[in-house]
Design a protein around this motif. Structure first.
Motif, PDB file in Angstrom:
ATOM      1  N   LYS A 108       0.807  -1.212   0.000  1.00 43.69           N
ATOM      2  CA  LYS A 108       0.000   0.000   0.000  1.00 43.69           C
ATOM      3  C   LYS A 108       0.843   1.266   0.000  1.00 43.69           C
ATOM      4  CE  LYS A 108      -3.785  -2.205   2.300  1.00 43.69           C
ATOM      5  NZ  LYS A 108      -3.852  -3.089   3.370  1.00 43.69           N
ATOM      6  N   ALA A 109       2.153   1.137  -0.167  1.00 45.20           N
ATOM      7  CA  ALA A 109       3.016   2.313  -0.128  1.00 45.20           C
ATOM      8  C   ALA A 109       2.703   3.233  -1.300  1.00 45.20           C
ATOM      9  CB  ALA A 109       4.486   1.899  -0.165  1.00 45.20           C
ATOM     10  N   GLN A 110       2.614   4.499  -1.047  1.00 41.53           N
ATOM     11  CA  GLN A 110       2.356   5.492  -2.076  1.00 41.53           C
ATOM     12  C   GLN A 110       3.675   6.155  -2.453  1.00 41.53           C
ATOM     13  OE1 GLN A 110      -0.656   6.112  -3.488  1.00 41.53           O
ATOM     14  NE2 GLN A 110      -1.403   4.370  -2.316  1.00 41.53           N
ATOM     15  N   HIS A 111       3.904   6.305  -3.746  1.00 42.86           N
ATOM     16  CA  HIS A 111       5.110   6.944  -4.243  1.00 42.86           C
ATOM     17  C   HIS A 111       4.728   8.116  -5.122  1.00 42.86           C
ATOM     18  CE1 HIS A 111       6.325   2.765  -3.398  1.00 42.86           C
ATOM     19  NE2 HIS A 111       7.412   3.339  -2.944  1.00 42.86           N
ATOM     20  N   ALA A 112       5.596   9.118  -5.135  1.00 37.35           N
ATOM     21  CA  ALA A 112       5.351  10.273  -5.988  1.00 37.35           C
ATOM     22  C   ALA A 112       5.396   9.861  -7.453  1.00 37.35           C
ATOM     23  CB  ALA A 112       6.391  11.358  -5.705  1.00 37.35           C
ATOM     24  N   VAL A 113       6.298   8.949  -7.803  1.00 35.77           N
ATOM     25  CA  VAL A 113       6.396   8.405  -9.154  1.00 35.77           C
ATOM     26  C   VAL A 113       6.376   6.891  -9.023  1.00 35.77           C
ATOM     27  CG1 VAL A 113       7.841   8.196 -11.218  1.00 35.77           C
ATOM     28  CG2 VAL A 113       7.743  10.361  -9.984  1.00 35.77           C
ATOM     29  N   ASP A 114       5.463   6.226  -9.728  1.00 33.35           N
ATOM     30  CA  ASP A 114       5.353   4.772  -9.715  1.00 33.35           C
ATOM     31  C   ASP A 114       5.185   4.326 -11.160  1.00 33.35           C
ATOM     32  OD1 ASP A 114       4.839   2.107  -9.350  1.00 33.35           O
ATOM     33  OD2 ASP A 114       3.410   2.409  -7.718  1.00 33.35           O
ATOM     34  N   PHE A 115       6.306   4.023 -11.824  1.00 35.49           N
ATOM     35  CA  PHE A 115       6.330   3.714 -13.247  1.00 35.49           C
ATOM     36  C   PHE A 115       6.725   2.254 -13.396  1.00 35.49           C
ATOM     37  CE2 PHE A 115       8.725   3.861 -17.345  1.00 35.49           C
ATOM     38  CZ  PHE A 115       7.646   4.135 -18.160  1.00 35.49           C
ATOM     39  N   ARG A 116       5.833   1.406 -13.970  1.00 33.41           N
ATOM     40  CA  ARG A 116       6.068  -0.032 -14.067  1.00 33.41           C
ATOM     41  C   ARG A 116       5.733  -0.550 -15.468  1.00 33.41           C
ATOM     42  NH1 ARG A 116       5.033  -2.449  -8.347  1.00 33.41           N
ATOM     43  NH2 ARG A 116       4.978  -0.572  -7.105  1.00 33.41           N
ATOM     44  N   PRO A 117       6.572  -0.264 -16.458  1.00 32.26           N
ATOM     45  CA  PRO A 117       6.289  -0.791 -17.797  1.00 32.26           C
ATOM     46  C   PRO A 117       6.745  -2.242 -17.941  1.00 32.26           C
ATOM     47  CG  PRO A 117       8.268   0.514 -17.866  1.00 32.26           C
ATOM     48  CD  PRO A 117       7.715   0.641 -16.457  1.00 32.26           C
ATOM     49  N   ILE A 118       6.131  -2.944 -18.891  1.00 32.69           N
ATOM     50  CA  ILE A 118       6.527  -4.308 -19.224  1.00 32.69           C
ATOM     51  C   ILE A 118       7.086  -4.276 -20.642  1.00 32.69           C
ATOM     52  CG2 ILE A 118       5.714  -6.648 -19.643  1.00 32.69           C
ATOM     53  CD1 ILE A 118       3.591  -6.138 -17.504  1.00 32.69           C
ATOM     54  N   ILE A 119       8.266  -4.844 -20.819  1.00 32.63           N
ATOM     55  CA  ILE A 119       8.956  -4.833 -22.096  1.00 32.63           C
ATOM     56  C   ILE A 119       9.133  -6.282 -22.532  1.00 32.63           C
ATOM     57  CG2 ILE A 119      11.068  -4.133 -23.290  1.00 32.63           C
ATOM     58  CD1 ILE A 119      11.465  -2.139 -20.918  1.00 32.63           C
ATOM     59  N   ASN A 170       9.285 -11.736 -21.435  1.00 30.29           N
ATOM     60  CA  ASN A 170       8.814 -10.463 -20.888  1.00 30.29           C
ATOM     61  C   ASN A 170       9.737 -10.032 -19.749  1.00 30.29           C
ATOM     62  OD1 ASN A 170       6.439  -9.866 -22.386  1.00 30.29           O
ATOM     63  ND2 ASN A 170       5.388 -11.512 -21.309  1.00 30.29           N
ATOM     64  N   TYR A 171      10.036  -8.781 -19.719  1.00 33.14           N
ATOM     65  CA  TYR A 171      10.799  -8.196 -18.626  1.00 33.14           C
ATOM     66  C   TYR A 171       9.999  -7.027 -18.083  1.00 33.14           C
ATOM     67  CZ  TYR A 171      14.798 -10.887 -20.177  1.00 33.14           C
ATOM     68  OH  TYR A 171      15.629 -11.918 -20.508  1.00 33.14           O
ATOM     69  N   TYR A 172      10.173  -6.736 -16.834  1.00 33.96           N
ATOM     70  CA  TYR A 172       9.493  -5.581 -16.268  1.00 33.96           C
ATOM     71  C   TYR A 172      10.531  -4.636 -15.695  1.00 33.96           C
ATOM     72  CZ  TYR A 172      10.141  -7.881 -11.745  1.00 33.96           C
ATOM     73  OH  TYR A 172      10.676  -8.485 -10.655  1.00 33.96           O
ATOM     74  N   LEU A 173      10.179  -3.378 -15.695  1.00 30.38           N
ATOM     75  CA  LEU A 173      11.035  -2.319 -15.171  1.00 30.38           C
ATOM     76  C   LEU A 173      10.211  -1.556 -14.151  1.00 30.38           C
ATOM     77  CD1 LEU A 173      13.609  -0.499 -15.400  1.00 30.38           C
ATOM     78  CD2 LEU A 173      12.317   0.819 -17.066  1.00 30.38           C
ATOM     79  N   VAL A 174      10.770  -1.352 -12.972  1.00 30.90           N
ATOM     80  CA  VAL A 174      10.067  -0.610 -11.926  1.00 30.90           C
ATOM     81  C   VAL A 174      10.915   0.594 -11.552  1.00 30.90           C
ATOM     82  CG1 VAL A 174       9.149  -0.690  -9.583  1.00 30.90           C
ATOM     83  CG2 VAL A 174       8.987  -2.703 -11.035  1.00 30.90           C
ATOM     84  N   PHE A 175      10.291   1.767 -11.636  1.00 29.45           N
ATOM     85  CA  PHE A 175      10.946   2.997 -11.201  1.00 29.45           C
ATOM     86  C   PHE A 175      10.036   3.661 -10.180  1.00 29.45           C
ATOM     87  CE2 PHE A 175      11.814   7.549 -11.486  1.00 29.45           C
ATOM     88  CZ  PHE A 175      13.164   7.543 -11.190  1.00 29.45           C
ATOM     89  N   LEU A 176      10.498   3.700  -8.947  1.00 29.32           N
ATOM     90  CA  LEU A 176       9.739   4.325  -7.867  1.00 29.32           C
ATOM     91  C   LEU A 176      10.527   5.509  -7.341  1.00 29.32           C
ATOM     92  CD1 LEU A 176       8.763   1.119  -5.867  1.00 29.32           C
ATOM     93  CD2 LEU A 176       7.384   2.340  -7.528  1.00 29.32           C
TER      94      LEU A 176
END
Length: 152
Positions: free
Chosen positions: A65-76, A82-88
């Motif tokens: 439930k953590a909230q982040h100012a930026v939560d970017f989770r694309p799947i490539i 398939n790979y995923y990238l998480v930028f928090l």
């Protein structure tokens, strides 16, 4: 004094004992606790007290439930992979380990050095442009060409 009987359509007002009883059983209705107990063997799941379950929820249940100012989770990916990238990005509320504290300190030093270099470069370039604008020639027959490039 006569005691009042509550009718079926009138529910009694909850007192401290009924609230405590209600609150005690409510931990088992929590989605995190239900999922946790479903994955735990039945004999072990029945041995947990409400206090232990509440502590487990406090320790592990809040991570999702953590909230982040930026939560970017694309799947490539594609073609079977398939790979995923998480930028928090957000404020760190965790306790840092010693290694994380050292890495954070090193990051601050690098950021300070890079920021100082950028600021120094901007100040020197601004002073050079001001000198060129005022027509001051400190080194005869030498120019970086920045002022003539900006004038053209």
């Amino acid at each position: 004094m006569a005691e009042q009987q509550s009718s079926p359509e009138q529910a009694p007002t909850p007192g401290p004992q009924s609230l405590a009883k209600h609150a005690q059983g409510s931990i088992h209705r929590d989605p995190f606790i239900r999922a946790f107990l479903d994955k735990t063997p039945k004999d072990i799941a029945e041995s947990f007290t409400d206090a232990q379950l509440l502590q487990l929820k406090l320790m592990f249940g809040t991570r999702a439930k953590a909230q982040h100012a930026v939560d970017f989770r694309p799947i490539i990916g594609g073609f079977g992979w398939n790979y995923y990238l998480v930028f928090l990005f957000g404020r760190n509320r965790r306790e840092l380990t010693r290694a994380e504290q050292r890495a954070a300190s090193a990051g601050r030093v690098v950021a300070l050095l890079v920021g100082s270099f950028v600021l120094f470069s901007i100040v020197i370039t601004s002073l050079y442009l001001l000198k060129s604008f005022l027509g001051i020639d400190l080194l005869p027959n030498f120019s970086l060409g920045l002022w003539s490039w900006l004038n053209s």
